[in-house]
Every structure is written in structure tokens, then in C-alpha cells.
Design a protein around this motif. Structure first.
Motif, PDB file in Angstrom:
ATOM      1  N   ARG A  69       0.865  -1.176   0.000  1.00  0.00           N
ATOM      2  CA  ARG A  69       0.000   0.000   0.000  1.00  0.00           C
ATOM      3  C   ARG A  69       0.903   1.226   0.000  1.00  0.00           C
ATOM      4  N   TYR A  70       0.484   2.266  -0.704  1.00  0.00           N
ATOM      5  CA  TYR A  70       1.305   3.472  -0.809  1.00  0.00           C
ATOM      6  C   TYR A  70       0.493   4.699  -0.399  1.00  0.00           C
ATOM      7  N   ALA A  71       1.202   5.760   0.000  1.00  0.00           N
ATOM      8  CA  ALA A  71       0.564   7.059   0.244  1.00  0.00           C
ATOM      9  C   ALA A  71       1.479   8.113  -0.385  1.00  0.00           C
ATOM     10  N   THR A  72       0.991   9.342  -0.425  1.00  0.00           N
ATOM     11  CA  THR A  72       1.831  10.418  -0.968  1.00  0.00           C
ATOM     12  C   THR A  72       2.367  11.251   0.198  1.00  0.00           C
ATOM     13  N   SER A  73       3.690  11.420   0.260  1.00  0.00           N
ATOM     14  CA  SER A  73       4.305  12.146   1.376  1.00  0.00           C
ATOM     15  C   SER A  73       4.077  13.650   1.212  1.00  0.00           C
ATOM     16  N   VAL A  74       4.436  14.421   2.277  1.00  0.00           N
ATOM     17  CA  VAL A  74       4.271  15.882   2.200  1.00  0.00           C
ATOM     18  C   VAL A  74       5.101  16.478   1.063  1.00  0.00           C
ATOM     19  N   TYR A  75       6.129  15.762   0.635  1.00  0.00           N
ATOM     20  CA  TYR A  75       6.968  16.257  -0.476  1.00  0.00           C
ATOM     21  C   TYR A  75       6.449  15.788  -1.835  1.00  0.00           C
ATOM     22  N   GLY A  76       5.333  15.088  -1.804  1.00  0.00           N
ATOM     23  CA  GLY A  76       4.744  14.616  -3.053  1.00  0.00           C
ATOM     24  C   GLY A  76       5.279  13.280  -3.540  1.00  0.00           C
ATOM     25  N   ASP A  77       6.159  12.631  -2.732  1.00  0.00           N
ATOM     26  CA  ASP A  77       6.700  11.325  -3.142  1.00  0.00           C
ATOM     27  C   ASP A  77       5.712  10.211  -2.801  1.00  0.00           C
ATOM     28  N   LYS A  78       5.812   9.136  -3.568  1.00  0.00           N
ATOM     29  CA  LYS A  78       5.014   7.946  -3.266  1.00  0.00           C
ATOM     30  C   LYS A  78       5.778   7.137  -2.199  1.00  0.00           C
ATOM     31  N   VAL A  79       5.185   6.958  -1.013  1.00  0.00           N
ATOM     32  CA  VAL A  79       5.877   6.170   0.032  1.00  0.00           C
ATOM     33  C   VAL A  79       5.068   4.929   0.398  1.00  0.00           C
ATOM     34  N   ILE A  80       5.818   3.880   0.680  1.00  0.00           N
ATOM     35  CA  ILE A  80       5.199   2.613   1.061  1.00  0.00           C
ATOM     36  C   ILE A  80       4.669   2.744   2.501  1.00  0.00           C
ATOM     37  N   ILE A  81       3.455   2.277   2.760  1.00  0.00           N
ATOM     38  CA  ILE A  81       2.929   2.382   4.133  1.00  0.00           C
ATOM     39  C   ILE A  81       2.572   1.007   4.728  1.00  0.00           C
ATOM     40  N   GLY A  82       2.645  -0.031   3.929  1.00  0.00           N
ATOM     41  CA  GLY A  82       2.339  -1.366   4.464  1.00  0.00           C
ATOM     42  C   GLY A  82       2.128  -2.344   3.327  1.00  0.00           C
ATOM     43  N   ALA A  83       1.807  -3.590   3.691  1.00  0.00           N
ATOM     44  CA  ALA A  83       1.511  -4.593   2.664  1.00  0.00           C
ATOM     45  C   ALA A  83       0.088  -4.372   2.158  1.00  0.00           C
ATOM     46  N   SER A  84      -0.176  -4.856   0.963  1.00  0.00           N
ATOM     47  CA  SER A  84      -1.535  -4.760   0.437  1.00  0.00           C
ATOM     48  C   SER A  84      -2.389  -5.879   1.038  1.00  0.00           C
ATOM     49  N   PHE A  85      -3.477  -5.507   1.698  1.00  0.00           N
ATOM     50  CA  PHE A  85      -4.332  -6.529   2.308  1.00  0.00           C
ATOM     51  C   PHE A  85      -5.214  -7.232   1.278  1.00  0.00           C
ATOM     52  N   ASP A  86      -5.139  -6.791  -0.002  1.00  0.00           N
ATOM     53  CA  ASP A  86      -5.804  -7.570  -1.055  1.00  0.00           C
ATOM     54  C   ASP A  86      -5.179  -8.961  -1.171  1.00  0.00           C
ATOM     55  N   LEU A  87      -3.940  -9.076  -0.636  1.00  0.00           N
ATOM     56  CA  LEU A  87      -3.245 -10.369  -0.721  1.00  0.00           C
ATOM     57  C   LEU A  87      -3.818 -11.391   0.256  1.00  0.00           C
ATOM     58  N   LEU A  88      -4.603 -10.914   1.225  1.00  0.00           N
ATOM     59  CA  LEU A  88      -5.099 -11.825   2.273  1.00  0.00           C
ATOM     60  C   LEU A  88      -5.791 -13.059   1.679  1.00  0.00           C
ATOM     61  N   GLN A  89      -6.596 -12.830   0.624  1.00  0.00           N
ATOM     62  CA  GLN A  89      -7.316 -13.959   0.027  1.00  0.00           C
ATOM     63  C   GLN A  89      -6.353 -15.028  -0.509  1.00  0.00           C
ATOM     64  N   TRP A  90      -5.172 -14.610  -0.963  1.00  0.00           N
ATOM     65  CA  TRP A  90      -4.183 -15.575  -1.471  1.00  0.00           C
ATOM     66  C   TRP A  90      -3.564 -16.374  -0.321  1.00  0.00           C
ATOM     67  N   PHE A  91      -3.376 -15.716   0.824  1.00  0.00           N
ATOM     68  CA  PHE A  91      -2.832 -16.436   1.984  1.00  0.00           C
ATOM     69  C   PHE A  91      -3.860 -17.445   2.510  1.00  0.00           C
ATOM     70  N   VAL A  92      -5.131 -17.072   2.495  1.00  0.00           N
ATOM     71  CA  VAL A  92      -6.186 -18.027   2.879  1.00  0.00           C
ATOM     72  C   VAL A  92      -6.196 -19.180   1.865  1.00  0.00           C
ATOM     73  N   GLY A  93      -6.120 -18.820   0.574  1.00  0.00           N
ATOM     74  CA  GLY A  93      -6.133 -19.826  -0.493  1.00  0.00           C
ATOM     75  C   GLY A  93      -4.964 -20.794  -0.357  1.00  0.00           C
ATOM     76  N   ALA A  94      -3.786 -20.286   0.006  1.00  0.00           N
ATOM     77  CA  ALA A  94      -2.608 -21.150   0.153  1.00  0.00           C
ATOM     78  C   ALA A  94      -2.837 -22.161   1.279  1.00  0.00           C
ATOM     79  N   GLY A  95      -3.434 -21.706   2.380  1.00  0.00           N
ATOM     80  CA  GLY A  95      -3.722 -22.618   3.493  1.00  0.00           C
ATOM     81  C   GLY A  95      -4.710 -23.691   3.074  1.00  0.00           C
ATOM     82  N   VAL A  96      -5.783 -23.285   2.402  1.00  0.00           N
ATOM     83  CA  VAL A  96      -6.811 -24.233   1.963  1.00  0.00           C
ATOM     84  C   VAL A  96      -6.211 -25.210   0.938  1.00  0.00           C
ATOM     85  N   ALA A  97      -5.364 -24.706   0.024  1.00  0.00           N
ATOM     86  CA  ALA A  97      -4.744 -25.567  -0.992  1.00  0.00           C
ATOM     87  C   ALA A  97      -3.837 -26.610  -0.329  1.00  0.00           C
TER      88      ALA A  97
END
Ligand code: HEM
Lengths: 48, 207
Positions: free
Chosen positions: A5-33
Motif C-alpha cells: 500500500r502506498y501514500a503520498t508524502s508531504v513532499y509529493g513522493d510515493k511512500v510505502i505504508i504497508g503490505a496490500s491486504f488484497d493479498l489476504l485472500q491468497w494467503f487463505v487460499g494457500a492454506g486451503v490448498a
């Protein structure tokens, strides 16, 4: 699909703020698989 | 077959002492609480999660420190380390010691994940208000915070995968003796004989 996940800093840069939680479904899928793969393997080769 | 260790009686082989079972269940409640408080709001169930989350995180931290001291100085830490015999057994199908190869690898993976979750979580406490300090978002640069938060997030999502696998094995009928031992502490002599190599796990001596 983004890995982070990204945000825009006060200087206008794109900064990383964390992992994308859209990936959660893949982690659930890996467990089920993994569970299904093991269960099917044990069903086909019961004594192993 | 010990009769003196806790509630274990003749005809029962002690596998987990009460204190170790308590640790396991405290850790389980903490991990499930940490996952629920952090991930439920993300998937749409909004509530005031942060205080429950970080207080539970501190409880988990203390529990894990306790477990590390106990495992290193009061238990047999090598029983959880992969050795040559585990690899030889892959081909020959020989019986394991107290823990088999899959359990040792699982423990290694979950230890790395939980320790990373604790390390990143403790640092993230600096970025929130607590009874002891006001938040200080300038402790690290924005991008360093981003890396720390990403590590914490990947730990959380990986733990979901690991817990699905763990619960599946705990519910399998052929693993039921192990699951029972995490509730009641013991396995039967027949289960000991059928599933373990007494030369690699001397339950008498350990009890
Ligand atoms: C090991 C199990 C843990 C899991 C699964 C977990 C999960 C999460 C997740 C998914 C978030 C959201 C992060 C984000 O917004 O990017 C979070 C935030 C947080 N976690 Fe954890 N966590 C765990 C352990 C801990 C521990 C041990 C502590 C500290 C003692 C802790 C302290 C925090 C703090 C302070 C935040 C909030 C930061 C903020 O909102 O700015 N966590 N956790």
C-alpha cells in the motif's frame, strides 16, 4: 494486484505504508490448498 | 510411564507438562486475538481494535519470553532441531523422536513469524499513544516505517495460512493422540510404541 500500500508524502513522493491486504485472500487460499493437497494425498495413499 | 508428574497416571506417557500446555493455549488465544483485532476491521468489521491489539501483543511477548527461557534451560531444545536422522527417515520411514520433521519445520516457521511480529509490533508501539508515551512518528523516516508495517502485515497474513494448516492437522483422526496430549498432557503406551522411537524420545527420563 499490488504487493504494497502506498501514500503520498508531504513532499509529493510515493511512500510505502504497508503490505496490500488484497493479498489476504491468497494467503487463505494457500492454506486451503495445502490442506486439500494433503487430504487428497492421504486419501490416495492411505498408509503413507 | 510416570505417576509423579502432575495428573499423569500409570498407563499414561507424559508428553506435555501442564505449564507447557498453558503456554500453548495462552499463545493460541493471543495469536487469534491479534489476528481478529487487526484483520476484522480490514475486511469490514469496524471497532476500536488498537488497544486490545497492542495489550494482547505485550501479553504474547511475555509468554514467548517465558517459553524461550523454559525451552532453552528446562526442556530439551535439540528435540525441536532438524537432525540427520530426520532426513534419513524420509527415505526409510523410520519413527521420529518427540517431534517429526514436519513438526520441526512448522515450529521453525511459526517461531520466525511470531518473533518478527513481536519485533515489528514493539517498534510500532512508538507510533501510537500509550499510557507511557505520546506517539512519535519521526522516530523513523516514512519509508522505514513503511517497511516495518509491511513486515508486520506479511506476518499477519502468513499466520492465517499457518493456522489453517495447524488446525487441519490437529483435527485429523490420525493425529488425535497429539491433539489430546495438548489438552490432557499424555499419550497411551501403545501410541508411544506405535508412533515414536524410544531411543530418540525417552519419555521416562523426561517425565
Ligand atoms: C504476532 C501476531 C500479530 C499480528 C497477526 C498482528 C497484526 C497486525 C496488523 C495486521 C496490523 C495493522 C497494521 C497496518 O495497518 O499496516 C497491526 C498493527 C499494530 N500492531 Fe500488531 N500484530 C501482531 C503482534 C503485535 C505485537 C506483539 C505488538 C506489540 C506488542 C503489536 C502492535 C501493533 C501496533 C502498535 C499496531 C498499530 C500501529 C498503528 O495503527 O499505527 N502487534 N498488527
Amino acid at each position: 494486484m499490488e504487493l504494497f500500500r502506498y501514500a503520498t508524502s508531504v513532499y509529493g513522493d510515493k511512500v510505502i505504508i504497508g503490505a496490500s491486504f488484497d493479498l489476504l485472500q491468497w494467503f487463505v487460499g494457500a492454506g486451503v490448498a495445502a490442506v486439500l493437497a494433503h487430504a487428497i494425498f492421504k486419501w490416495i495413499v492411505p498408509s503413507h | 510411564m510416570s505417576s509423579h508428574a502432575g495428573s499423569v497416571q500409570a498407563g499414561q506417557i507424559q508428553r506435555h507438562k501442564l505449564v507447557d500446555r498453558l503456554y500453548h493455549w495462552v499463545m493460541a488465544v493471543c495469536i487469534l486475538t491479534l489476528l481478529a483485532t487487526s484483520l476484522l476491521p480490514i475486511i469490514g468489521w469496524k471497532f476500536a481494535w488498537l488497544a486490545i491489539h497492542w495489550v494482547t501483543g505485550l501479553v504474547l511477548t511475555v509468554a514467548v519470553l517465558f517459553h524461550i527461557v523454559r525451552a532453552l534451560f528446562f526442556q530439551k531444545p535439540m528435540s525441536m532441531v532438524v537432525d540427520g536422522q530426520d532426513l534419513q527417515n524420509l527415505g526409510s520411514g523410520g519413527r521420529p523422536g518427540k517431534y517429526n520433521l514436519a513438526q520441526k519445520l512448522y515450529h521453525l516457521a511459526i517461531a520466525v513469524l511470531i518473533l518478527s511480529g513481536i519485533a515489528s509490533g514493539l517498534v510500532m508501539l512508538r507510533k501510537i499513544d500509550t499510557p507511557w508515551w505520546r506517539r512519535d512518528p519521526y522516530w523513523f523516516s516514512d519509508s522505514s516505517w513503511g517497511v516495518i508495517y509491511s513486515a508486520h502485515d506479511f506476518v499477519a497474513m502468513s499466520l492465517v495460512t499457518m493456522i489453517i494448516i495447524h488446525v487441519y492437522f490437529a483435527l485429523r483422526p490420525d493425529e488425535w493422540h497429539l491433539t489430546r496430549s495438548m489438552f490432557r498432557g499424555w499419550i497411551t503406551p501403545k501410541e508411544y510404541k506405535d508412533h515414536f522411537d524410544p531411543k530418540r524420545w525417552n519419555a521416562e527420563e523426561e517425565a
